[in-house]
Design a protein around this motif. Structure first.
Motif, PDB file in Angstrom:
ATOM      1  N   GLY A   1       0.789  -1.223   0.000  1.00  0.00           N
ATOM      2  CA  GLY A   1       0.000   0.000   0.000  1.00  0.00           C
ATOM      3  C   GLY A   1       0.819   1.269   0.000  1.00  0.00           C
ATOM      4  O   GLY A   1       0.372   2.309   0.491  1.00  0.00           O
ATOM      5  N   VAL A   2       2.023   1.221  -0.577  1.00  0.00           N
ATOM      6  CA  VAL A   2       2.950   2.346  -0.556  1.00  0.00           C
ATOM      7  C   VAL A   2       3.330   2.724  -1.984  1.00  0.00           C
ATOM      8  O   VAL A   2       3.595   1.847  -2.814  1.00  0.00           O
ATOM      9  CB  VAL A   2       4.231   1.988   0.229  1.00  0.00           C
ATOM     10  CG1 VAL A   2       5.227   3.142   0.191  1.00  0.00           C
ATOM     11  CG2 VAL A   2       3.894   1.614   1.663  1.00  0.00           C
ATOM     12  N   ALA A   3       3.336   4.006  -2.285  1.00  0.00           N
ATOM     13  CA  ALA A   3       3.813   4.519  -3.579  1.00  0.00           C
ATOM     14  C   ALA A   3       3.059   3.854  -4.728  1.00  0.00           C
ATOM     15  O   ALA A   3       1.836   3.716  -4.674  1.00  0.00           O
ATOM     16  CB  ALA A   3       5.324   4.335  -3.697  1.00  0.00           C
ATOM     17  N   ASP A   4       3.774   3.416  -5.789  1.00  0.00           N
ATOM     18  CA  ASP A   4       3.150   2.845  -6.977  1.00  0.00           C
ATOM     19  C   ASP A   4       3.900   1.593  -7.421  1.00  0.00           C
ATOM     20  O   ASP A   4       5.095   1.431  -7.148  1.00  0.00           O
ATOM     21  CB  ASP A   4       3.166   3.857  -8.133  1.00  0.00           C
ATOM     22  CG  ASP A   4       2.324   5.080  -7.834  1.00  0.00           C
ATOM     23  OD1 ASP A   4       1.111   4.910  -7.602  1.00  0.00           O
ATOM     24  OD2 ASP A   4       2.875   6.195  -7.819  1.00  0.00           O
ATOM     25  N   ASP A   5       3.189   0.726  -8.132  1.00  0.00           N
ATOM     26  CA  ASP A   5       3.821  -0.454  -8.722  1.00  0.00           C
ATOM     27  C   ASP A   5       4.540  -0.089 -10.015  1.00  0.00           C
ATOM     28  O   ASP A   5       4.135   0.826 -10.737  1.00  0.00           O
ATOM     29  CB  ASP A   5       2.771  -1.522  -9.067  1.00  0.00           C
ATOM     30  CG  ASP A   5       2.157  -2.155  -7.842  1.00  0.00           C
ATOM     31  OD1 ASP A   5       2.718  -2.016  -6.737  1.00  0.00           O
ATOM     32  OD2 ASP A   5       1.100  -2.814  -7.993  1.00  0.00           O
ATOM     33  N   TRP A   6       5.607  -0.825 -10.305  1.00  0.00           N
ATOM     34  CA  TRP A   6       6.240  -0.743 -11.615  1.00  0.00           C
ATOM     35  C   TRP A   6       5.368  -1.473 -12.639  1.00  0.00           C
ATOM     36  O   TRP A   6       4.575  -2.359 -12.281  1.00  0.00           O
ATOM     37  CB  TRP A   6       7.604  -1.428 -11.580  1.00  0.00           C
ATOM     38  CG  TRP A   6       8.676  -0.764 -10.786  1.00  0.00           C
ATOM     39  CD1 TRP A   6       8.600  -0.342  -9.488  1.00  0.00           C
ATOM     40  CD2 TRP A   6      10.007  -0.477 -11.234  1.00  0.00           C
ATOM     41  NE1 TRP A   6       9.807   0.188  -9.089  1.00  0.00           N
ATOM     42  CE2 TRP A   6      10.690   0.118 -10.142  1.00  0.00           C
ATOM     43  CE3 TRP A   6      10.688  -0.668 -12.426  1.00  0.00           C
ATOM     44  CZ2 TRP A   6      12.018   0.521 -10.227  1.00  0.00           C
ATOM     45  CZ3 TRP A   6      12.013  -0.273 -12.519  1.00  0.00           C
ATOM     46  CH2 TRP A   6      12.671   0.320 -11.431  1.00  0.00           C
TER      47      TRP A   6
END
Length: 544
Positions: free
Chosen positions: A122-127
């Motif tokens: 639940g942190v930042a964004d996925d590649w």
């Protein structure tokens, strides 16, 4: 080696801007596949006989003309960086090989969770890509550049098998591992971009411990010795001392080359069917922002407005441990003897997101030690007092260093300075960067744990070494990759959403920073992207 005989008027199949790790990877793979490749590099070739590492005046040279900080070094081939609004200052080196000339040679891969921080934590964004997508390219690059290590690190899926035996961890590594074993914490001999078998004119690692000021043995796989000789043998051409002013486009909005200044200040243009930008996480957004036109008034490939944003720089802190026994702690590599991923994953109970990677690093001489006491009054670290510190600690100390994951923040960014300019009159990049409260908590957590590790190993004294702001050796995230053109600059193969024959292949494409050294992932991403570029060449749009 000298400048290539390439001329400015030639048209290349592929034009690469920047001869660092990603540029070298692209050039080698493309040239060996028969493509006509030209690379423009602002710096020059560096003869390893000139490195300060084996000179008696090494520390004087590193404080001035060979400093890793371009604002201190101020070579003609450098550009200044406006850092008045940044808490971390970039370290970069303009040369064939780029900053790998001065990197420590640590060569870890990212871990699978680094590519899925949003989905898993639940942190930042996925590649837009996964660890599995990069895994074969990690292996390819390990073989191509010469990587050493010990197979079987349990922190990774499968069994990693570096192609060469590891550099000895020495007494330092064994002492560091002793405490980790008592605490039940992960450690492993570090994987290194260092050859342990002689190859051509590259000697096997002689353990100089000077990796971060140039390897006089040629054992460290900086890209000038590891990749560029093969690329040039396959036909790639390098034009050095070429300061690129802008990437140019045609009436259809396709990249058609680059305009640049030669070392005499004359303006040149090199045409190409495909342009690849490999200028690092500061140089790339600077160049894209300078490349304006009526079609791209806010900078090339910047319809998302994200070029330059989400700068990540890996804040770093160390804890020095002094022991009552000698363990030859001046021996390399530097980098790391061993490393730990015990705290690399997210654990919300710690009060912050994501984690850190540790390295057990040698103290290779008196100046390296005294640098860690730089906050003391001069009288307490010079003369008899300074000698006392040296006699007590040199050969009997090492540093646990923690590099923490720096989460993306669009307000941390690279813009064009309106106060500083390079010697060609081009605006310098300006950094706007503040550490988050999350990062500060992460740093403190790891200070406490590293102190605990030293105590478990038997240290008689510990000292926190706060390296800020002089640790900006990893510059990432300023042209991020993704599937959605509105929230990313390039796709999962580094191809611009806006300009289909423009690619970015350096650390700018990173969505998250991991806490691990990025160069192996930069080269793996570049290798995968270039393979895709060749596989889809028949469908590639090119300028007419």
């Amino acid at each position: 080696m000298t400048n290539s005989s390439a001329t400015a008027g030639e048209t290349a199949d592929v034009l690469i801007v920047g001869a660092g790790p990603s540029g070298a990877t692209a050039a080698r793979l493309l040239a060996e596949s028969g493509y006509n490749v030209t690379c423009l590099e602002q710096g020059d070739w560096v003869n390893r006989a000139d490195y300060p590492s084996d000179k008696r005046e090494r520390d004087v040279l590193l404080a001035g003309p060979w400093s890793a900080n371009p604002n201190v070094r101020s070579w003609k081939t450098d550009y200044p960086i406006d850092v008045k609004d940044s808490e971390v200052h970039p370290i970069n080196f303009n040369a064939v090989g780029g900053s790998s000339i001065y990197f420590g040679g640590e060569w870890p891969r990212f871990v699978p969770s680094d590519f899925r921080t949003k989905s898993w934590h639940g942190v930042a964004d996925d590649w837009p890509i996964s660890y599995d997508d990069l895994e074969p390219y990690y292996t390819l690059m390990d073989e191509m550049i010469g990587v050493s290590g010990v197979p079987g690190d349990p922190a990774y899926p499968g069994v990693l098998e570096p192609p060469m035996p590891g550099v000895p961890i020495g007494r330092l590594g064994r002492k560091a591992a002793e405490g980790m074993n008592k605490l039940g914490w992960h450690w492993w001999p570090a994987t290194q971009a260092i050859v342990t078998r002689s190859h051509g004119d590259r000697g096997a690692c002689a353990r100089w411990g000077t990796c971060m000021s140039g390897c006089p043995e040629g054992a460290k796989s900086s890209m000038d010795v590891a990749l560029w000789p093969g690329a040039i043998a396959a036909g790639a051409q390098v034009i050095t001392r070429a300061r690129v002013r802008e990437i140019t486009i045609d009436s259809a909005g396709l990249a058609n080359g680059a305009t640049w200044f030669d070392e005499d200040g004359n303006e040149q243009h090199t045409s190409a069917s495909v342009v690849i930008v490999c200028g690092n996480g500061v140089g790339t957004p600077r160049l894209l922002q300078m490349s304006t036109s009526s079609r791209f008034p806010n900078g090339l490939a910047n319809s998302s407005g994200l070029v330059g944003r989400n700068l990540m720089m890996h804040p770093f802190v160390g804890v020095l441990g002094i022991y009552d026994q000698p363990f030859d702690s001046w021996l390399g590599p530097f980098g790391a003897a061993i490393y730990s991923l015990q705290f690399v994953e997210t654990d919300r109970s710690r009060g912050f997101s994501r984690g850190a990677k540790w390295s057990a690093q040698p103290i290779t001489g008196p100046m390296e030690l005294l640098e860690r006491y730089g906050e003391r009054p001069l009288g307490e670290r010079t003369g008899a007092a300074g000698m006392g510190l040296v006699e007590r600690a040199v050969g009997r100390s090492f540093e646990w260093g923690a590099s923490i994951e720096d989460l993306p923040d669009p307000e941390n960014r690279v813009v064009l300075s309106d106060e500083m300019f390079d010697s060609s009159g081009l605006p310098a990049p300006k950094l706007i960067y503040r550490m988050s409260e999350d990062s500060l908590q992460n740093l403190q957590f790891n200070i406490d744990r590293m102190t605990e590790a030293h105590v478990a190993s038997g240290a008689i004294e510990t000292k926190v070494v706060d390296w800020m702001p002089a640790v900006g050796w990893h510059m990432l995230g300023t042209a991020r990759c993704g599937d959605d053109p509105s929230s990313s600059v390039v796709d999962g193969y580094g191809r611009s959403h806006d300009v289909p024959n423009l690619l970015v292949l350096d650390g700018s494409v990173f969505v998250t920073s991991s806490s691990l050294n990025p160069t192996s992932t930069i080269t793996a991403f570049a290798a995968r992207a270039v393979m895709n570029l060749m596989e889809t060449a028949a469908d590639q749009k090119v300028p007419t």
